[in-house]
Design a protein around this motif. Structure first.
Motif, PDB file in Angstrom:
ATOM      1  N   UNK A  33       0.789  -1.252  -0.013  1.00 50.56           N
ATOM      2  CA  UNK A  33      -0.120   0.134  -0.023  1.00 50.56           C
ATOM      3  C   UNK A  33       0.833   1.169  -0.202  1.00 50.56           C
ATOM      4  N   UNK A  34       1.996   1.285   0.736  1.00 56.06           N
ATOM      5  CA  UNK A  34       2.889   2.302   0.816  1.00 56.06           C
ATOM      6  C   UNK A  34       3.497   2.699  -0.603  1.00 56.06           C
ATOM      7  N   UNK A  35       3.848   1.699  -1.064  1.00 57.89           N
ATOM      8  CA  UNK A  35       4.546   1.976  -2.414  1.00 57.89           C
ATOM      9  C   UNK A  35       3.573   2.230  -3.371  1.00 57.89           C
ATOM     10  N   UNK A  36       2.497   1.860  -3.327  1.00 53.21           N
ATOM     11  CA  UNK A  36       1.503   2.382  -4.158  1.00 53.21           C
ATOM     12  C   UNK A  36       0.906   3.830  -4.107  1.00 53.21           C
ATOM     13  N   UNK A  37       0.821   3.941  -2.641  1.00 52.88           N
ATOM     14  CA  UNK A  37       0.393   5.443  -2.340  1.00 52.88           C
ATOM     15  C   UNK A  37       1.549   6.477  -2.651  1.00 52.88           C
ATOM     16  N   UNK A  38       2.649   6.106  -2.652  1.00 55.39           N
ATOM     17  CA  UNK A  38       3.862   6.811  -3.033  1.00 55.39           C
ATOM     18  C   UNK A  38       4.152   7.093  -4.437  1.00 55.39           C
ATOM     19  N   UNK A  39       3.447   6.335  -5.270  1.00 55.02           N
ATOM     20  CA  UNK A  39       3.736   6.356  -6.673  1.00 55.02           C
ATOM     21  C   UNK A  39       2.495   7.070  -7.435  1.00 55.02           C
ATOM     22  N   UNK A  40       1.290   7.198  -6.495  1.00 53.41           N
ATOM     23  CA  UNK A  40       0.152   7.603  -6.940  1.00 53.41           C
ATOM     24  C   UNK A  40       0.122   8.997  -7.777  1.00 53.41           C
ATOM     25  N   UNK A  41       0.560   9.965  -7.300  1.00 55.53           N
ATOM     26  CA  UNK A  41       0.774  11.179  -7.978  1.00 55.53           C
ATOM     27  C   UNK A  41       0.982  11.033  -9.402  1.00 55.53           C
ATOM     28  N   UNK A  42       2.117  10.128  -9.640  1.00 54.00           N
ATOM     29  CA  UNK A  42       2.782   9.965 -11.030  1.00 54.00           C
ATOM     30  C   UNK A  42       2.074   9.378 -11.646  1.00 54.00           C
ATOM     31  N   UNK A  43       1.449   8.255 -11.053  1.00 52.29           N
ATOM     32  CA  UNK A  43       0.420   7.463 -11.732  1.00 52.29           C
ATOM     33  C   UNK A  43      -0.684   7.886 -12.442  1.00 52.29           C
ATOM     34  N   UNK A  44      -1.087   9.140 -11.557  1.00 52.83           N
ATOM     35  CA  UNK A  44      -2.442   9.564 -11.951  1.00 52.83           C
ATOM     36  C   UNK A  44      -2.024  10.436 -13.471  1.00 52.83           C
TER      37      UNK A  44
END
Lengths: 160, 178
Positions: A33-44
């Motif tokens: 979850x932490x890894x996902x949340x960390x990259x979420x801005x770029x992913x969006x």
């Protein structure tokens, strides 16, 4: 299809982990979850870029670009179109096959397929976050140049 | 709140540009919106298993093991392993980056990371049969052959172009991102 494999592997791994150590499994999921949340801005950002490019450059438009140019110019156009689009293989291969059957050159199609897979302009925001600007640009630059080498080689082999 | 805005500023700008885009060019509106929905679905489908695997990898694989198999002194074996790992993976390229970060954190060498990324991007074994049937055996196999060479050459070229401090910076960033 490959997504199914991915789920099977992740599912089996998760189950095995859970049977072996509950605490560690919870820790793994927290990390996930932490890894996902960390990259979420770029992913969006990538999500929006991909959507817009694919809306503008849909399969029919791509086919027109790839079909229109022959010779070296066609190869360059094909590589450029491949670099800025992001389409999964199961969509790209049949489209490329249709173009081949319609008379497009194997070199052009190979340039498109190669740069489509190796070069990712729209995913650069994510790649830069992980690898830094320079390494990400270098990788895409080298991969773009390489897609011409690959195209010439594949075109040569197919034409043998 | 401030930190949130700072983190998401890129997304806010992109979203605003997107809204402007569909307002200025309404012809693309329907297609862009359906593409957003489609891409979101793809991401929601692909991302959970990738990140779960990444979490499991991080928790279960000891650093010494990863160092031995894919570390700087793993040699040919490490490169082959990196290649196979990337080739058997499924999912779009953006799924490879977080996995690469875990591998870096665990001590895989930078060259092996680059081979892994290269393999993930282009030598997808699950897709090979499909490519053969769509574009022909000659096309698919010659592309596979040249790609294997290309992945190695590109990995070495990137590694040589970056200084030691730059690579170290990438590793410490990976540590933060996992």
């Amino acid at each position: 299809m490959d997504t199914v494999i991915l789920y099977v592997i992740a599912g089996v791994g998760l189950l095995a982990s859970l049977l072996k150590d509950r605490g560690k499994t919870v820790k793994a999921l927290k990390k996930a979850w932490k890894a996902f949340e960390g990259i979420l801005p770029q992913l969006l950002v990538v999500l929006i870029l991909v959507a817009v490019t694919l809306a503008v450059l849909d399969t029919a438009t791509i086919a027109r670009y790839l079909g229109s140019g022959s010779g070296p110019l066609g190869v360059i156009i094909a590589a450029l179109v491949g670099a800025i689009t992001l389409i999964p293989g199961f969509v790209a291969f049949p489209a490329a096959a249709a173009l081949l059957n319609a008379g497009a050159g194997a070199t052009q199609i190979a340039a498109f397929v190669s740069s489509l897979m190796m070069v990712g302009v729209v995913t650069l925001p994510m790649e830069m976050k992980y690898f830094g600007r320079r390494a990400a640009l270098l990788r895409n630059g080298f991969a773009f140049i390489f897609s011409f080498v690959a195209a010439i080689f594949v075109g040569w082999v197919v034409g043998l | 709140m401030k930190a949130f805005i700072k983190r998401y500023i890129g997304f806010i700008v992109a979203a605003a540009a997107f809204v402007a885009f569909i307002l200025i060019l309404p012809g693309y509106r329907e297609k862009s919106l359906s593409m957003i929905v489609f891409q979101t679905k793809t991401m929601l489908l692909v991302i959970p298993p990738i990140f779960i695997l990444l979490g499991l990898l991080d928790v279960w694989v000891p650093r010494e093991k990863m160092m031995r198999f894919m570390g700087p002194s793993s040699g040919m074996k490490g490169g082959v392993l990196a290649f196979l790992l990337g080739s058997f993976a499924a999912g779009p390229l953006y799924g490879a980056f977080p996995v690469a970060a875990v591998l870096m954190k665990k001590g895989a060498s930078f060259t092996n990371i680059l081979i892994f990324i290269g393999a993930w991007s282009t030598t997808k074994l699950p897709m090979l049969l499909f490519e053969m049937s769509a574009l022909g055996v000659r096309f698919a196999l010659s592309r596979l052959a040249i790609d294997i060479a290309g992945i190695i050459v590109i990995a070495i070229a990137i590694k040589r172009s970056l200084s030691k401090t730059e690579v170290e910076a990438i590793y410490s960033q990976a540590e933060k991102l996992v």
